[in-house]
Design a protein around this motif. Structure first.
Motif, short mmCIF file in Angstrom:
data_model
loop_
_atom_site.label_atom_id
_atom_site.label_comp_id
_atom_site.label_asym_id
_atom_site.label_seq_id
_atom_site.Cartn_x
_atom_site.Cartn_y
_atom_site.Cartn_z
N GLU A 1 0.89 -1.29 -0.05
CA GLU A 1 -0.17 -0.06 -0.10
C GLU A 1 0.96 1.28 0.00
O GLU A 1 0.34 2.48 -0.71
CB GLU A 1 -0.87 0.33 1.06
N LYS A 2 1.72 1.38 1.02
CA LYS A 2 2.89 2.92 1.17
C LYS A 2 3.55 2.52 -0.58
O LYS A 2 3.56 3.49 -0.34
CB LYS A 2 3.67 2.13 2.04
N ILE A 3 4.29 1.83 -1.13
CA ILE A 3 4.35 1.74 -2.46
C ILE A 3 3.97 2.45 -3.75
O ILE A 3 4.28 2.86 -3.84
CB ILE A 3 5.56 0.05 -3.06
N ARG A 4 2.29 1.92 -2.83
CA ARG A 4 1.39 2.12 -4.56
C ARG A 4 1.46 3.58 -4.18
O ARG A 4 1.74 4.39 -5.11
CB ARG A 4 0.25 1.52 -4.11
N ARG A 5 1.09 3.74 -2.93
CA ARG A 5 0.28 5.84 -2.63
C ARG A 5 1.80 6.09 -2.95
O ARG A 5 2.41 7.37 -3.59
CB ARG A 5 0.36 5.75 -1.03
N ALA B 1 3.81 9.74 -6.52
CA ALA B 1 5.08 10.57 -8.16
C ALA B 1 4.15 10.60 -8.89
O ALA B 1 4.75 11.79 -10.23
CB ALA B 1 6.26 9.23 -8.15
N ALA B 2 3.58 9.80 -9.92
CA ALA B 2 2.99 9.84 -11.23
C ALA B 2 2.38 11.67 -10.69
O ALA B 2 2.00 11.97 -11.69
CB ALA B 2 1.71 8.79 -10.95
N LYS B 3 1.93 11.78 -9.89
CA LYS B 3 0.54 12.97 -9.47
C LYS B 3 1.70 13.92 -10.36
O LYS B 3 1.52 15.71 -10.16
CB LYS B 3 -0.06 12.86 -7.94
#
Ligand SMILES: [Zn+2]
Ligand SMILES: [Zn+2]
Length: 439
Positions: free
Chosen positions: A408-412, A417-419
Motif C-alpha cells: 500500500e505504501k509503495i502504491r501511494r 510520483a505520477a501526480k
C-alpha cells in the motif's frame, strides 16, 4: 528401576526388601508417594532432565477418586483457591464432578504431592491414591481445573452408579492380575474365536483403538472404539461379547483404572457377573510387576503421547516400540503416534522411522501435496502440534498484513510520483520516502 540424578535417587516400583536396602545405604525417605522419592540428606536438589542439581524433580501424577460430591461448584472453588494461594507449579487437567475427581498433572514432584495431599484432607477424599512417574519436565501446556464429567461416556454417565463400589468390577492386585493373565493364554485368545463355550478368563482392553496400537496386554483384542465416548452404554454389549457366558470371568483394564471402574457398572447392568479390573490400571501393573505379558509401549494422554513400559520418560532410550505396524509401509512402527502434518487431515497414525521423514510427517503420499502442511519444528523430525500450528498461522497472518501495508505504501508513493510528474513538479531524488509521503 532406579535413577540417579546428582544426589537424588528416585526409585519406583520397589519392594520392601529394596526399600530396606535403600535406607541402609543412607537414603532418607522424603515424600511418601506410590513411587517413593529418596534423597541423600541435604535436600532434594537433583534435577530430572534439567541437568544435575539445577532444578526440581518433575513428575507426571495421576489420580482419581469416585465419591459422591454434594456441591461440585464449591469443591471446584476450593481446588482453585488452594492452587492459586499456594502458587504451585502444576499443569494438566483436573475434572471435578458429582462423582468425584479425575486428574492428570505434571510439575515438580513436591508441588504435585502437596496438591494431592491437600485433596486427601478434603472430606470424603482421604482414601485418594495418587501415583507419580518421573518426567523430564512439564507434560501439559497449561492447567485446566473444571467442573466436567470425569470421563467422556455419552450422557448416560450421569445415571451410572459409579460411586458404589459393589456395582463396579472387583479390583485385582497387579500380582493376581499377572497370575490371571497366565490363564488367559496369550494372543491366541484374542483371535475372537474364543468367546463362546469356554470359561477361561476373557481379557478386554477398555481403551481406544489407537492406545492398543501403541501397546497392550497379550491376549487382548483390539477395541472397536476410536474414542471411549463411543463405548456402548445401553443394551448393546461391548465389542461383540453378546455370546459370552455371563458367568465367565472378564478381566478389564485401562491406563489408570477409572474407565474400567466406570464401564464395569455398565457391564454389570448387562448381566456380566464376574468382572475384574486391574487395580491402578496398566501403570500400576508395569510398575509393580514389570513388563511380562505386556507388548509395546504405553499410550498416555499428555504431550509425550507414549512412555516406555518402564514408565520413566527421563530415561530416554530413543526408541519406543509400538505394536501395530507403520500405517504407510507396514514395517515395525515406533511410538508415539503422529498427527498427519496435513492440517486438514490431522489423522492420528503410527509410522516407522523411515516413513516419518520420507512423507514429511504425513499419513500418505496424497497428504504431502496438501496446501496446509505443518513444518517440522525439531531436528528429530517431530512435527508441531495443531495448537502450535495455529500460532504459526497467526504469525503468517501478521506477515501477510505487514506485506499488504508495505505494498500500500509503495502504491501511494507511485501515485504521488505520477501526480507530481503530471503537474510538472520535479521531486528531489534523494529525499527520504517518509518525508516525501507526508507532503
Ligand atoms: Zn513405514
Ligand atoms: Zn493425512
Amino acid at each position: 528401576m532406579e535413577l540417579q540424578h546428582g544426589r537424588t535417587k528416585v526409585e519406583v516400583g520397589m519392594g520392601k526388601r529394596k526399600t530396606a536396602q535403600m535406607e541402609k545405604r543412607g537414603y532418607q525417605r522424603k515424600a511418601l508417594t506410590t513411587g517413593t522419592v529418596y534423597c541423600m540428606s541435604g535436600g532434594q536438589n537433583g534435577g530430572a532432565g534439567h541437568g544435575v542439581g539445577d532444578g526440581p524433580v518433575y513428575c507426571v501424577m495421576n489420580f482419581y477418586h469416585l465419591v459422591d460430591v454434594e456441591n461440585k461448584e464449591e469443591e471446584l472453588k476450593a481446588h482453585e483457591g488452594f492452587l492459586s494461594e499456594e502458587k504451585l507449579d502444576i499443569k494438566g487437567r483436573v475434572f471435578i464432578s458429582e462423582h468425584g475427581v479425575n486428574a492428570q498433572l505434571s510439575g515438580p514432584e513436591k508441588d504435585a504431592v502437596q496438591y494431592a495431599e491437600w485433596i486427601k484432607t478434603r472430606p470424603k477424599f482421604s482414601d485418594l491414591h495418587y501415583r507419580t512417574f518421573p518426567c523430564p519436565g512439564h507434560a501439559f501446556p497449561k492447567l485446566i481445573v473444571r467442573n466436567k464429567a470425569l470421563v467422556s461416556l455419552l450422557r448416560e454417565m450421569d445415571t451410572l452408579p459409579v460411586t458404589e463400589p459393589e456395582k463396579r468390577a472387583e479390583k485385582v492386585s497387579p500380582k493376581r492380575w499377572k497370575a490371571m493373565l497366565e490363564e488367559v493364554g496369550g494372543d491366541e485368545a484374542a483371535e475372537g474365536k474364543d468367546k463362546k463355550g469356554t470359561m477361561k478368563p476373557l481379557l478386554i482392553d477398555v481403551r481406544n483403538d489407537y492406545e492398543w496400537d501403541t501397546g497392550h496386554f497379550a491376549g487382548a483384542e483390539r477395541p472397536e472404539e476410536y474414542n471411549f465416548i463411543e463405548t456402548p452404554v445401553g443394551k448393546e454389549v461391548y465389542n461383540g461379547l453378546e455370546e459370552v457366558d455371563r458367568e465367565r470371568p472378564i478381566m478389564m483394564y485401562c491406563t489408570g483404572g477409572i474407565r474400567c471402574d466406570i464401564y464395569s457398572t455398565v457391564m454389570r447392568k448387562q448381566g456380566f457377573k464376574n468382572l475384574y479390573t486391574l487395580e491402578g490400571g496398566i501403570q500400576n501393573y508395569l510398575r509393580e510387576e514389570g513388563e511380562e505379558h505386556w507388548k509395546g509401549s504405553l499410550y498416555v494422554f499428555d504431550s509425550r503421547m507414549a512412555v516406555p513400559p518402564h514408565l520413566d520418560s527421563t530415561k530416554n532410550d530413543g526408541y519406543l516400540p509400538a505394536v501395530s505396524p507403520c500405517a504407510i509401509c507396514g514395517a515395525t512402527a515406533e511410538a508415539p503416534h503422529l498427527n498427519c502434518a496435513n492440517v486438514d487431515c490431522n489423522k492420528l497414525f503410527l509410522a516407522c522411522e523411515e516413513c516419518k521423514p520420507k512423507y514429511y510427517g504425513c499419513c500418505c503420499e496424497k497428504c504431502t501435496q496438501a496446501p496446509r502442511l505443518l513444518r517440522p519444528i525439531k531436528k528429530d523430525g517431530y512435527y508441531a502440534k495443531l495448537h502450535t500450528y495455529k500460532e504459526t498461522d497467526e504469525e503468517l497472518q501478521r506477515q501477510k498484513r505487514d506485506r499488504e501495508a508495505l505494498e500500500e505504501k509503495i502504491r501511494r508513493k507511485k501515485e504521488a510520483a505520477a501526480k507530481a510528474a503530471a503537474e510538472g513538479i520535479i521531486l528531489p531524488a534523494k529525499r527520504k520516502s517518509k518525508k516525501y509521503l507526508k507532503q
